[in-house]
Design an enzyme around this catalytic site. Structure first.
Site, short mmCIF file in Angstrom:
data_model
loop_
_atom_site.label_atom_id
_atom_site.label_comp_id
_atom_site.label_asym_id
_atom_site.label_seq_id
_atom_site.Cartn_x
_atom_site.Cartn_y
_atom_site.Cartn_z
CB SER A 10 -0.96 -0.03 1.20
OG SER A 10 -1.86 1.07 1.16
CB THR A 11 1.37 4.03 2.40
OG1 THR A 11 -0.02 4.21 2.59
CG2 THR A 11 2.07 5.37 2.41
CG HIS A 62 -4.15 -1.01 -0.83
ND1 HIS A 62 -3.94 -0.94 0.53
CD2 HIS A 62 -4.66 -2.24 -1.05
CE1 HIS A 62 -4.32 -2.08 1.10
NE2 HIS A 62 -4.75 -2.89 0.15
CG MET A 90 -2.55 3.12 5.20
SD MET A 90 -3.24 4.79 5.34
CE MET A 90 -1.80 5.77 4.88
CG ASP A 95 -5.69 -5.61 2.54
OD1 ASP A 95 -6.28 -6.68 2.82
OD2 ASP A 95 -5.60 -5.17 1.37
#
Length: 358
Positions: free
Chosen positions: A168-169, A195, A288, A291
């Protein structure tokens, strides 16, 4: 705890006012100042001493990318969230910004959104990302549906037939470092959830394809998995893997979000655990939230392996930290060691399986 101080940089007075209003709804965030262009932003940072900067990409004069480069020279650790349009140009510029050191991004309202829904989405995304980037948070163990699966050292050494990656991030940069490290003769397919919204994932796959020795593309319904291929879940779709006879194929769906995400890492990880059983190596990169934790449980329960990125090399140690907190990771590695470790594990497990079959 002191509220997070942010500096809003956007050439539109209307956007600055809207963002100011949205941030005012959270008592843990305060708008310390605003700026209408890059030059003003660079002058205001030492004045207001923000904890984070939101930065518009498209501005006259010194644009967002140029401003970001200067911010990184002067303030290398100051978190910066880019504010970009959901267009091909905006997505491409966002990937450029991430490559130049932006911490994360939020997309502006698009034509398909009502004003109320768009503002609520921006408020929720921006507040969540601001807090994640600025807060020191200890990852909390997630409630899991059963007893802890055994560590890899306590399990038979199954061969690896697929590598599944969740990020993600910070993920686009992590993938840009990781995927080019894999050799052209990599013997198994790779499936990835990063993401990102639609369009962004296509552009990311295209960029990785120019850098990698492997074939990288955006996943498609019915796509057959072959060794040496890398497939990234398209934004807005969950991606799964299914077996059809002797072949493994991708599936896409619009099922409800999981962990507020679609695509979700848990969906992909759960799918590969069901399809490949113990023959899975999962990698959880920077990001973050949590998940990937439940999906890692499923992979470990099926006999597969899970490795994660370490905190020092992660932009946000949410996703990998959550897997560690749940005691589901077999090992933790810095980003620059993950590529060689993936190659080592895949090669070793497959060589052992071949030798055992003789």
């Amino acid at each position: 705890m002191q509220p997070v101080r942010i500096l809003i940089v956007d050439d539109s007075a209307v956007v600055r006012k809207v963002l100011n209003s949205l941030m005012a709804s959270d008592p843990e965030i305060v708008v310390a100042g605003t700026a209408g262009n890059g030059s003003q932003a660079l002058a205001r940072i030492p004045e207001v001493k923000p904890d984070l900067v939101t930065l518009d990409i498209e501005m006259p004069g010194m644009d967002g990318l140029e401003t970001l480069v200067e911010i990184r020279k002067l303030y290398p650790k100051l978190p910066v969230i880019m504010f970009s349009t959901l267009t091909e140009r905006g997505a491409s510029a966002t990937l450029d910004a991430l490559a130049r050191g932006a911490s994360d991004y939020v997309t502006k309202p698009s034509h398909g959104e009502t004003r109320e829904l768009a503002q609520e989405r921006v408020r929720e995304e921006l507040i969540r990302k601001i807090k994640s980037l600025c807060a020191v948070r200890v990852p909390q163990a997630q409630p899991l549906p059963g007893p802890m699966p055994p560590l890899v050292s306590a399990r038979p050494q199954a061969r690896i037939d697929v590598v599944a990656i969740g990020a993600s991030t910070g993920g686009p940069n992590a993938l840009t470092e990781l995927i080019p490290q894999l050799p052209a003769d990599f013997p198994v397919p790779i499936v990835i959830v990063q993401h990102m919204p639609p369009l962004f994932t296509r552009l990311l796959s295209e960029r990785l394809n120019t850098l990698a020795q492997l074939e990288v593309g955006e996943g498609a319904e019915g796509q057959k998995l072959q060794p040496g291929q890398v497939w990234i879940a398209p934004g807005g779709h969950h991606m799964t893997v299914a077996r059809k006879g002797t072949e493994f194929v991708l599936g896409l769906n619009h099922d409800p979000q999981e962990n507020s995400c679609r695509p979700a890492v848990d969906v992909l990880f759960r799918s590969v655990a069901q399809t490949y059983g113990a023959n899975v190596l999962a990698v959880v990169l920077t990001g973050m939230g949590a998940d990937g934790t439940r999906g890692s449980f499923d992979i470990r329960k099926a006999g597969g392996q899970v490795i994660v990125q370490d905190e020092a090399s992660s932009v946000v140690w949410g996703m990998p930290g959550s897997v560690v907190a749940a005691r589901l990771s077999d090992r933790i590695y810095p980003l620059d060691s993950i590529g060689p470790e993936v190659v080592r594990r895949v090669s070793m497990r497959r060589a052992s399986a071949i030798a055992a079959s003789r």
